[in-house]
Motif scaffolding. Structure first.
Motif, PDB file in Angstrom:
ATOM      1  N   HIS A  79      44.684 -16.502 -45.715  1.00 21.30           N
ATOM      2  CA  HIS A  79      45.346 -16.656 -44.238  1.00 21.30           C
ATOM      3  C   HIS A  79      45.408 -17.611 -43.718  1.00 21.30           C
ATOM      4  O   HIS A  79      44.336 -18.725 -43.772  1.00 21.30           O
ATOM      5  CB  HIS A  79      44.334 -15.497 -43.037  1.00 21.30           C
ATOM      6  N   THR A  80      46.592 -18.525 -43.567  1.00 17.64           N
ATOM      7  CA  THR A  80      46.770 -19.784 -43.177  1.00 17.64           C
ATOM      8  C   THR A  80      46.829 -19.836 -41.594  1.00 17.64           C
ATOM      9  O   THR A  80      46.643 -21.055 -41.286  1.00 17.64           O
ATOM     10  CB  THR A  80      48.113 -20.210 -43.727  1.00 17.64           C
ATOM     11  N   ALA A  81      46.894 -18.877 -40.732  1.00 18.76           N
ATOM     12  CA  ALA A  81      46.921 -19.066 -39.447  1.00 18.76           C
ATOM     13  C   ALA A  81      45.714 -18.685 -38.773  1.00 18.76           C
ATOM     14  O   ALA A  81      45.126 -17.424 -39.079  1.00 18.76           O
ATOM     15  CB  ALA A  81      48.247 -18.111 -38.870  1.00 18.76           C
ATOM     16  N   LEU A  82      45.285 -19.373 -37.937  1.00 17.89           N
ATOM     17  CA  LEU A  82      44.002 -18.973 -37.283  1.00 17.89           C
ATOM     18  C   LEU A  82      44.110 -19.202 -35.782  1.00 17.89           C
ATOM     19  O   LEU A  82      44.629 -20.121 -35.446  1.00 17.89           O
ATOM     20  CB  LEU A  82      42.793 -19.967 -37.903  1.00 17.89           C
ATOM     21  N   TYR A  83      43.576 -18.224 -35.010  1.00 16.72           N
ATOM     22  CA  TYR A  83      43.432 -18.327 -33.669  1.00 16.72           C
ATOM     23  C   TYR A  83      42.062 -18.259 -32.972  1.00 16.72           C
ATOM     24  O   TYR A  83      41.301 -17.493 -33.638  1.00 16.72           O
ATOM     25  CB  TYR A  83      44.308 -17.246 -33.179  1.00 16.72           C
ATOM     26  N   TRP A  84      41.973 -18.995 -31.845  1.00 17.73           N
ATOM     27  CA  TRP A  84      40.822 -18.792 -31.257  1.00 17.73           C
ATOM     28  C   TRP A  84      41.032 -18.284 -29.796  1.00 17.73           C
ATOM     29  O   TRP A  84      42.024 -18.475 -29.109  1.00 17.73           O
ATOM     30  CB  TRP A  84      39.958 -20.222 -30.889  1.00 17.73           C
ATOM     31  N   TYR A  85      40.430 -17.314 -29.265  1.00 26.48           N
ATOM     32  CA  TYR A  85      40.409 -16.422 -28.018  1.00 26.48           C
ATOM     33  C   TYR A  85      39.122 -16.391 -27.345  1.00 26.48           C
ATOM     34  O   TYR A  85      38.123 -16.632 -28.099  1.00 26.48           O
ATOM     35  CB  TYR A  85      41.080 -15.228 -28.016  1.00 26.48           C
ATOM     36  N   ARG A  86      39.086 -16.435 -25.937  1.00 23.07           N
ATOM     37  CA  ARG A  86      37.889 -16.254 -25.233  1.00 23.07           C
ATOM     38  C   ARG A  86      37.831 -14.875 -24.317  1.00 23.07           C
ATOM     39  O   ARG A  86      39.149 -14.806 -23.953  1.00 23.07           O
ATOM     40  CB  ARG A  86      37.693 -17.500 -24.273  1.00 23.07           C
ATOM     41  N   GLN A  87      36.822 -14.191 -24.427  1.00 23.65           N
ATOM     42  CA  GLN A  87      36.627 -13.002 -23.658  1.00 23.65           C
ATOM     43  C   GLN A  87      35.631 -13.043 -22.633  1.00 23.65           C
ATOM     44  O   GLN A  87      34.672 -13.210 -23.061  1.00 23.65           O
ATOM     45  CB  GLN A  87      36.567 -11.886 -24.622  1.00 23.65           C
ATOM     46  N   SER A  88      36.348 -13.074 -21.347  1.00 24.54           N
ATOM     47  CA  SER A  88      35.013 -13.081 -20.467  1.00 24.54           C
ATOM     48  C   SER A  88      35.285 -12.014 -19.173  1.00 24.54           C
ATOM     49  O   SER A  88      36.477 -11.455 -19.188  1.00 24.54           O
ATOM     50  CB  SER A  88      35.164 -14.367 -19.514  1.00 24.54           C
ATOM     51  N   LEU A  89      34.429 -11.729 -18.473  1.00 24.42           N
ATOM     52  CA  LEU A  89      34.407 -10.453 -17.597  1.00 24.42           C
ATOM     53  C   LEU A  89      35.560 -10.708 -16.533  1.00 24.42           C
ATOM     54  O   LEU A  89      36.337  -9.939 -16.110  1.00 24.42           O
ATOM     55  CB  LEU A  89      33.233 -10.456 -16.912  1.00 24.42           C
ATOM     56  N   GLY A  90      35.691 -12.043 -15.985  1.00 24.10           N
ATOM     57  CA  GLY A  90      36.621 -12.483 -15.081  1.00 24.10           C
ATOM     58  C   GLY A  90      38.043 -12.610 -15.577  1.00 24.10           C
ATOM     59  O   GLY A  90      39.024 -12.267 -14.808  1.00 24.10           O
ATOM     60  N   GLN A  91      38.077 -13.225 -16.545  1.00 21.95           N
ATOM     61  CA  GLN A  91      39.384 -13.644 -17.265  1.00 21.95           C
ATOM     62  C   GLN A  91      40.132 -12.574 -18.162  1.00 21.95           C
ATOM     63  O   GLN A  91      41.155 -13.014 -18.557  1.00 21.95           O
ATOM     64  CB  GLN A  91      39.139 -15.098 -17.738  1.00 21.95           C
ATOM     65  N   GLY A  92      39.281 -11.679 -18.474  1.00 22.91           N
ATOM     66  CA  GLY A  92      39.821 -10.835 -19.581  1.00 22.91           C
ATOM     67  C   GLY A  92      39.936 -11.855 -21.104  1.00 22.91           C
ATOM     68  O   GLY A  92      39.237 -12.781 -21.416  1.00 22.91           O
ATOM     69  N   LEU A  93      40.929 -11.433 -22.003  1.00 22.36           N
ATOM     70  CA  LEU A  93      41.227 -12.254 -23.090  1.00 22.36           C
ATOM     71  C   LEU A  93      42.261 -13.365 -23.176  1.00 22.36           C
ATOM     72  O   LEU A  93      43.288 -13.059 -22.570  1.00 22.36           O
ATOM     73  CB  LEU A  93      41.553 -11.263 -24.224  1.00 22.36           C
ATOM     74  N   GLU A  94      41.535 -14.619 -23.058  1.00 17.92           N
ATOM     75  CA  GLU A  94      42.603 -15.651 -22.966  1.00 17.92           C
ATOM     76  C   GLU A  94      42.772 -16.497 -24.514  1.00 17.92           C
ATOM     77  O   GLU A  94      41.740 -16.603 -25.038  1.00 17.92           O
ATOM     78  CB  GLU A  94      42.116 -16.549 -22.100  1.00 17.92           C
ATOM     79  N   PHE A  95      43.790 -16.708 -24.823  1.00 21.97           N
ATOM     80  CA  PHE A  95      44.254 -17.521 -25.835  1.00 21.97           C
ATOM     81  C   PHE A  95      43.850 -19.180 -25.521  1.00 21.97           C
ATOM     82  O   PHE A  95      43.953 -19.717 -24.681  1.00 21.97           O
ATOM     83  CB  PHE A  95      45.868 -17.667 -26.112  1.00 21.97           C
ATOM     84  N   LEU A  96      43.413 -19.555 -26.590  1.00 25.25           N
ATOM     85  CA  LEU A  96      42.700 -20.882 -26.518  1.00 25.25           C
ATOM     86  C   LEU A  96      43.432 -21.968 -27.516  1.00 25.25           C
ATOM     87  O   LEU A  96      43.989 -22.827 -27.076  1.00 25.25           O
ATOM     88  CB  LEU A  96      41.236 -20.980 -27.293  1.00 25.25           C
ATOM     89  N   ILE A  97      43.696 -21.661 -28.774  1.00 26.68           N
ATOM     90  CA  ILE A  97      44.179 -22.639 -29.725  1.00 26.68           C
ATOM     91  C   ILE A  97      44.518 -21.953 -30.955  1.00 26.68           C
ATOM     92  O   ILE A  97      44.361 -20.877 -31.361  1.00 26.68           O
ATOM     93  CB  ILE A  97      43.207 -23.876 -30.026  1.00 26.68           C
ATOM     94  N   TYR A  98      45.786 -22.495 -31.375  1.00 28.19           N
ATOM     95  CA  TYR A  98      46.459 -21.833 -32.834  1.00 28.19           C
ATOM     96  C   TYR A  98      46.302 -22.776 -33.720  1.00 28.19           C
ATOM     97  O   TYR A  98      46.861 -23.947 -33.511  1.00 28.19           O
ATOM     98  CB  TYR A  98      47.683 -21.287 -32.511  1.00 28.19           C
ATOM     99  N   PHE A  99      46.089 -22.434 -35.276  1.00 27.15           N
ATOM    100  CA  PHE A  99      46.319 -23.424 -36.167  1.00 27.15           C
ATOM    101  C   PHE A  99      47.183 -22.825 -37.305  1.00 27.15           C
ATOM    102  O   PHE A  99      46.961 -21.792 -37.461  1.00 27.15           O
ATOM    103  CB  PHE A  99      44.782 -23.731 -37.126  1.00 27.15           C
TER     104      PHE A  99
END
Lengths: 116, 113
Positions: free
Chosen positions: A29-49
């Motif tokens: 897999h050449t594409a990689l993503y980071w997300y953050r999951q928190s109670l107040g903000q739900g699922l948020e995108f951070l960065i894409y490679f």
């Protein structure tokens, strides 16, 4: 085959410390993503490679957050001078190629980060 | 910018009854829609996707979803729910040339025996 692997699974640290979170994507897999999951903000995108380059860093919440990817494989997300609001589950995902819109992203089990 | 709404925080059904989890979206252009499920202390597991073509999409574990362009909806359905379907469900959307997924807030499904 192996899925997306993240380590550590849990991390507890004191406010002000630096932390490193690791992601090992599905082989090939050449594409990689980071997300953050928190109670107040739900699922948020951070960065894409795509490969080793990061064409989209738009989701990083502050300059305390950085990420790198070497060899087109493993990625590390670093949070400097951690704050309590950084407490969340950090999820990594990968896909065969970022531009293939019909390909789903495959997620790891995440790192649960707790800032004391 | 794209967005997703899941209007129900929780859905409760009896085992054997039909299950529906609602999702509406807002995008500029054609949407690429996905459903994921999350079990406690686990990552997101892909269920199904709509890219183009038939409006009824079939996925894993007996789940299906219906794309409705006029109502901008992509509701997840299962004809006969199982207790093991109890989990957190997320709807997500992406658009052409935007690599990130935008997620709804999630819907907690509880299936009682």
């Amino acid at each position: 085959g192996a899925g997306v692997s993240q380590s550590p699974s849990n991390k507890v640290t004191e406010k002000g410390k630096d932390v490193e979170l690791r992601c090992d994507p599905i082989s090939g897999h050449t594409a990689l993503y980071w997300y953050r999951q928190s109670l107040g903000q739900g699922l948020e995108f951070l960065i894409y490679f795509q490969g080793n380059s990061a064409p989209d860093k738009s989701g990083l919440p502050s300059d305390r957050f950085s990420a790198e990817r070497t060899g087109g494989s493993v990625s590390t997300l670093t949070i400097q001078r951690t704050q309590q609001e950084d407490s969340a589950v950090y999820l990594c995902a990968s896909s065969p190629r970022g531009g293939m819109m019909n390909q789903p992203q495959h997620f790891g089990d995440g790192t649960r980060l707790s800032i004391l | 910018a794209q967005s997703v709404a899941q209007p129900e925080d929780q859905v409760n059904v009896a085992e054997g009854n039909p299950l529906t989890v609602k999702c509406t979206y807002s995008v500029s252009g054609n949407p690429y829609l996905f459903w994921y499920v999350q079990y406690p202390n686990r990552g997101l597991q892909f269920l199904l996707k709509y890219i183009t073509g038939d409006n009824l999409v079939k996925g894993s574990y007996g789940f299906e979803a219906e794309f409705n362009k006029s109502q901008t909806s992509f509701h997840l359905k299962k004809p006969s729910a199982l207790v093991s379907d109890s989990a957190l469900y997320f709807c997500a959307v992406r658009v052409l040339n935007d690599y990130k997924l935008s997620f709804g807030a999630g819907t907690t499904v509880t299936v009682r025996a």
